[in-house]
Enzyme design. Structure first.
Site, PDB file in Angstrom:
ATOM      1  CG  HIS A 168      -1.355   1.139   1.417  1.00 10.81           C
ATOM      2  ND1 HIS A 168      -1.933   2.315   2.743  1.00 10.81           N
ATOM      3  CD2 HIS A 168      -2.458   1.706   0.853  1.00 10.81           C
ATOM      4  CE1 HIS A 168      -2.681   2.570   2.491  1.00 10.81           C
ATOM      5  NE2 HIS A 168      -2.703   2.815   0.727  1.00 10.81           N
ATOM      6  CD  GLU A 210      -3.221   2.429  -3.567  1.00 13.71           C
ATOM      7  OE1 GLU A 210      -3.953   3.629  -3.407  1.00 13.71           O
ATOM      8  OE2 GLU A 210      -3.604   1.508  -2.635  1.00 13.71           O
ATOM      9  CG  HIS A 211       0.398   6.059  -0.543  1.00  9.33           C
ATOM     10  ND1 HIS A 211      -0.403   7.413   0.152  1.00  9.33           N
ATOM     11  CD2 HIS A 211      -0.600   5.455  -0.477  1.00  9.33           C
ATOM     12  CE1 HIS A 211      -1.755   6.922   0.562  1.00  9.33           C
ATOM     13  NE2 HIS A 211      -1.897   5.630   0.309  1.00  9.33           N
ATOM     14  CD  GLU A 252      -5.322   5.114   3.537  1.00  6.32           C
ATOM     15  OE1 GLU A 252      -5.352   4.092   3.064  1.00  6.32           O
ATOM     16  OE2 GLU A 252      -3.951   6.475   3.160  1.00  6.32           O
TER      17      GLU A 252
END
Length: 447
Positions: free
Chosen positions: A70, A73-74, A150
């Site tokens: 993840h 992905e950022h 997040e």
């Protein structure tokens, strides 16, 4: 996330068959470097959904770097030498499109929805960041803080998310579905830019990627563009992750989560099969029907019996997805009504499955369930993005989008007897994990 309800359940594709609407068959081809391309022509509007899927997700991570899929992905939005400083999204917006990405247990995907004239530019951008992503420590430090925040607001401050996290960590001991996609906070706090770079260098390659294009295009033209922009990228030697097979569960497991909340809740998760062989794994189709019988439409059994009739719950649900690289869970859950204990609601949830196991369902109920589910999914047939999602998920699972029609036929063949049989077969307490949400006052949060 209620994946079955959102998209990935098997039965939604029945709409195409029973309503006489045939989707344009998807065409697929493989570039010389191993990258697969799937194209479905849909000429109803001059727009295109363009997606690049990488067959890598949190299940490919290891202890110590959970969440890195993840995080990467950022980082994919931070830029390359050609398109630096996060300019990719600005370019997409300037061309009248929108873009985003998502990471799952099984895959990571990047997408743009754009006017068809700008498809080639999207391929150029995606090919560039597949090969030339920059890793500046300043960018990483910014993004890792974003990811940690997040995690805080999506998980740590959300009681239901904490319950789901604890449930999966308890249900799976060996399999990496044990940890959350976002990662454990301690791993995020100790992650480095090199962890993200190593992930990118290991997994981001054309021979580990599938491009999906749905929209007002010609497949032959898409192939030429794919060869032009992606075909020159060299493949990498893929070293697959070692299999981490979940041991057979030999007894009921329980976990309780204390968190600030207004109401308690209970979640029951049973180990059930995922779809691996379309022809042989017949139980998965009956399990999908069972999930729909329980919670597939407004008057389904759980809500009809427990919420409206007996008023022992204020919310109930069931969830099952057979499309998965790893093992599957069949989940039922509920929030008890005032004056009803969690233990009583748990008993009633189990009884609903026992009722199917003991008495079965009628042919009329089976048909009604299919009709209701089809009706609720009709709008998705108008979505090019929804079609691209469907193709990508089936490709990432290893089943392949070519099997969708066969899956439809297998679902049409499900009988009431098969639904009753799976209700008897898979819902033993020996394969059950139970998670309870125990509400605490807000002042107790930091204790």
């Amino acid at each position: 996330m209620k994946i079955r309800k959102m998209l990935f359940g098997l039965m939604f594709v029945l709409f195409w068959v029973q309503n006489g609407v045939q989707a344009e068959p998807a065409q697929e081809f493989v570039l010389n470097n191993g990258m697969k391309v799937v194209v479905r022509e849909d000429h109803r509007a001059p727009v295109v959904a363009h997606m690049v899927w990488y067959r890598v997700g949190s299940m490919d991570e290891t202890n110590g770097t959970t969440g890195v899929a993840h995080v990467l992905e950022h980082m994919m939005f931070k830029g390359t030498k050609k398109y630096p400083d996060g300019s990719l999204s600005k370019i997409v917006a300037g061309l009248g499109g929108k873009d985003n990405a998502f990471t799952n247990t099984d895959y990571t995907a990047y997408f743009q929805q754009i006017p068809k004239a700008n498809l080639e530019k999207m391929m150029e951008l995606e090919a560039d960041r597949m090969e030339n992503l920059q890793f500046k420590d300043a960018d990483f430090q910014k993004e890792i803080r974003v990811v940690m925040e997040e995690r805080r607001w999506r998980t740590d401050d959300q009681p239901n998310a904490l319950v789901d996290e604890a449930l999966r960590a308890t249900a799976f001991n060996a399999h990496p579905y044990h940890w959350p996609v976002v990662g454990w906070m301690n791993d995020l706090q100790n992650m480095t830019v090199n962890d993200a770079r190593n992930w990118y260098e290991r997994w981001y390659a054309p021979n580990n990627a599938t491009m999906v294009v749905v929209g007002d295009v010609k497949a032959a033209e898409v192939k030429k563009l794919a060869e032009k922009h992606f075909g020159r990228i060299k493949p990498k030697k893929m070293v697959p992750t070692k299999p981490q097979v979940e041991p057979i569960q030999k007894g009921e497991r329980r976990v309780a989560v204390k968190a600030p909340a207004e109401n308690p809740s209970v979640v029951l998760a049973y180990k059930v099969p995922a779809l691996k062989d379309v022809e042989k794994d017949s139980d998965v189709y009956a399990l999908d029907v069972l999930a729909t019988v329980l919670d597939g439409y407004d008057n389904a059994r759980l809500s009809s019996s427990l919420v409206r009739k007996d008023q022992v719950a204020i919310a109930v649900g069931a969830d099952y997805s057979a499309i998965s690289r790893g093992p599957a869970l069949f989940v039922i859950e509920g929030t008890p009504a005032k004056g009803v204990s969690v233990a009583e609601l748990e008993k009633r949830l189990k009884q609903e499955i026992a009722n199917v196991a003991g008495k079965g369902i009628s042919p009329e109920e089976l048909q009604r369930v299919k009709t209701q589910l089809i009706s609720s999914q009709i709008y998705k047939r108008d979505s090019m993005f929804g079609q691209a999602m469907e193709i990508g998920v089936f490709e990432m699972s290893g089943i392949g989008q070519k099997q969708i029609d066969r899956i439809i036929e297998k679902l049409k063949e499900v009988t009431p007897e098969q639904v009753q049989a799976v209700a008897k077969k898979y819902f033993s307490d020996d394969s059950l994990t139970v998670a309870n949400l125990v509400p605490v006052a807000l002042t107790e949060k930091k204790k």
